[in-house]
Design a protein around this motif. Structure first.
Motif, PDB file in Angstrom:
ATOM      1  N   VAL A   1       2.911  50.197 -36.025  1.00 49.27           N
ATOM      2  CA  VAL A   1       3.737  49.492 -36.664  1.00 49.27           C
ATOM      3  C   VAL A   1       3.306  48.130 -36.895  1.00 49.27           C
ATOM      4  O   VAL A   1       2.729  47.775 -36.222  1.00 49.27           O
ATOM      5  CB  VAL A   1       5.000  49.640 -35.934  1.00 49.27           C
ATOM      6  N   HIS A   2       3.342  47.784 -37.998  1.00 49.66           N
ATOM      7  CA  HIS A   2       2.781  46.620 -38.613  1.00 49.66           C
ATOM      8  C   HIS A   2       3.708  45.130 -38.309  1.00 49.66           C
ATOM      9  O   HIS A   2       4.379  45.179 -38.892  1.00 49.66           O
ATOM     10  CB  HIS A   2       1.970  46.369 -39.848  1.00 49.66           C
ATOM     11  N   LEU A   3       3.291  44.459 -37.527  1.00 52.36           N
ATOM     12  CA  LEU A   3       4.552  43.977 -36.993  1.00 52.36           C
ATOM     13  C   LEU A   3       4.822  42.582 -37.941  1.00 52.36           C
ATOM     14  O   LEU A   3       5.747  41.970 -38.187  1.00 52.36           O
ATOM     15  CB  LEU A   3       3.876  43.315 -35.377  1.00 52.36           C
ATOM     16  N   PRO A   4       3.778  42.272 -38.684  1.00 60.03           N
ATOM     17  CA  PRO A   4       3.972  41.148 -39.546  1.00 60.03           C
ATOM     18  C   PRO A   4       4.559  41.207 -40.475  1.00 60.03           C
ATOM     19  O   PRO A   4       5.140  40.343 -40.946  1.00 60.03           O
ATOM     20  CB  PRO A   4       2.804  40.851 -39.786  1.00 60.03           C
ATOM     21  N   THR A   5       4.770  42.811 -40.881  1.00 60.38           N
ATOM     22  CA  THR A   5       5.522  42.765 -41.923  1.00 60.38           C
ATOM     23  C   THR A   5       6.397  43.053 -41.647  1.00 60.38           C
ATOM     24  O   THR A   5       7.699  43.061 -42.518  1.00 60.38           O
ATOM     25  CB  THR A   5       4.849  44.412 -42.253  1.00 60.38           C
ATOM     26  N   LEU A   6       6.942  43.754 -40.581  1.00 64.43           N
ATOM     27  CA  LEU A   6       8.366  43.966 -39.916  1.00 64.43           C
ATOM     28  C   LEU A   6       8.759  43.069 -39.358  1.00 64.43           C
ATOM     29  O   LEU A   6       9.986  42.282 -39.611  1.00 64.43           O
ATOM     30  CB  LEU A   6       8.155  45.019 -38.827  1.00 64.43           C
ATOM     31  N   LEU A   7       8.370  42.119 -38.893  1.00 64.63           N
ATOM     32  CA  LEU A   7       8.471  40.676 -38.509  1.00 64.63           C
ATOM     33  C   LEU A   7       8.312  39.603 -38.648  1.00 64.63           C
ATOM     34  O   LEU A   7       7.553  38.761 -37.654  1.00 64.63           O
ATOM     35  CB  LEU A   7       9.008  40.799 -37.209  1.00 64.63           C
ATOM     36  N   PRO A   8       8.120  39.057 -40.253  1.00 65.71           N
ATOM     37  CA  PRO A   8       7.266  37.719 -40.558  1.00 65.71           C
ATOM     38  C   PRO A   8       7.713  36.622 -39.622  1.00 65.71           C
ATOM     39  O   PRO A   8       8.890  36.457 -39.569  1.00 65.71           O
ATOM     40  CB  PRO A   8       7.924  38.109 -42.069  1.00 65.71           C
ATOM     41  N   ALA A   9       7.096  35.968 -39.327  1.00 66.07           N
ATOM     42  CA  ALA A   9       7.511  34.595 -38.870  1.00 66.07           C
ATOM     43  C   ALA A   9       6.570  33.808 -39.475  1.00 66.07           C
ATOM     44  O   ALA A   9       5.607  33.552 -40.016  1.00 66.07           O
ATOM     45  CB  ALA A   9       6.602  34.396 -37.306  1.00 66.07           C
ATOM     46  N   ASN A  10       7.197  32.011 -39.353  1.00 65.56           N
ATOM     47  CA  ASN A  10       6.812  30.565 -40.383  1.00 65.56           C
ATOM     48  C   ASN A  10       6.522  29.902 -38.893  1.00 65.56           C
ATOM     49  O   ASN A  10       6.695  29.146 -39.479  1.00 65.56           O
ATOM     50  CB  ASN A  10       7.472  30.720 -41.267  1.00 65.56           C
TER      51      ASN A  10
END
Length: 89
Positions: free
Chosen positions: A2-11
């Motif tokens: 699971v690629h977390l930056p794609t799943l839960l993008p954060a700014n």
């Protein structure tokens, strides 16, 4: 995987200084910038035509001292088989 930056993008703000994240928060907060192994339980189809995986995964804190086991609905674009280039496609 699971690629977390794609799943839960954060700014989140980057770096150090005023209006930045404190180091103790960075160290103890969940690390959502990596790819983690997950267990795919099922696929579901959204009414807009997007496929989602129901995935169980563990997210670790930045310092590695804590972890959180979650079951998450993940868009197919954030998932990859082990050994493949990890998600985010």
């Amino acid at each position: 995987m699971v690629h977390l930056p794609t799943l839960l993008p954060a700014n989140a703000p980057r770096g150090f200084g005023q209006d930045k994240i404190l180091m103790r928060v960075k160290a103890g907060g969940l690390d959502l910038t990596c790819t983690v192994p997950g267990l795919l339980h099922a696929w579901v189809l959204g009414n807009e035509g997007t496929w989602y995986g129901i995935v169980e995964l563990i997210v670790y804190t930045g310092n590695g001292h804590g972890r959180l086991r979650v079951t998450q609905l993940c868009p197919a674009s954030s998932l990859a088989r082990p050994g493949e280039a990890g998600g985010g496609r």
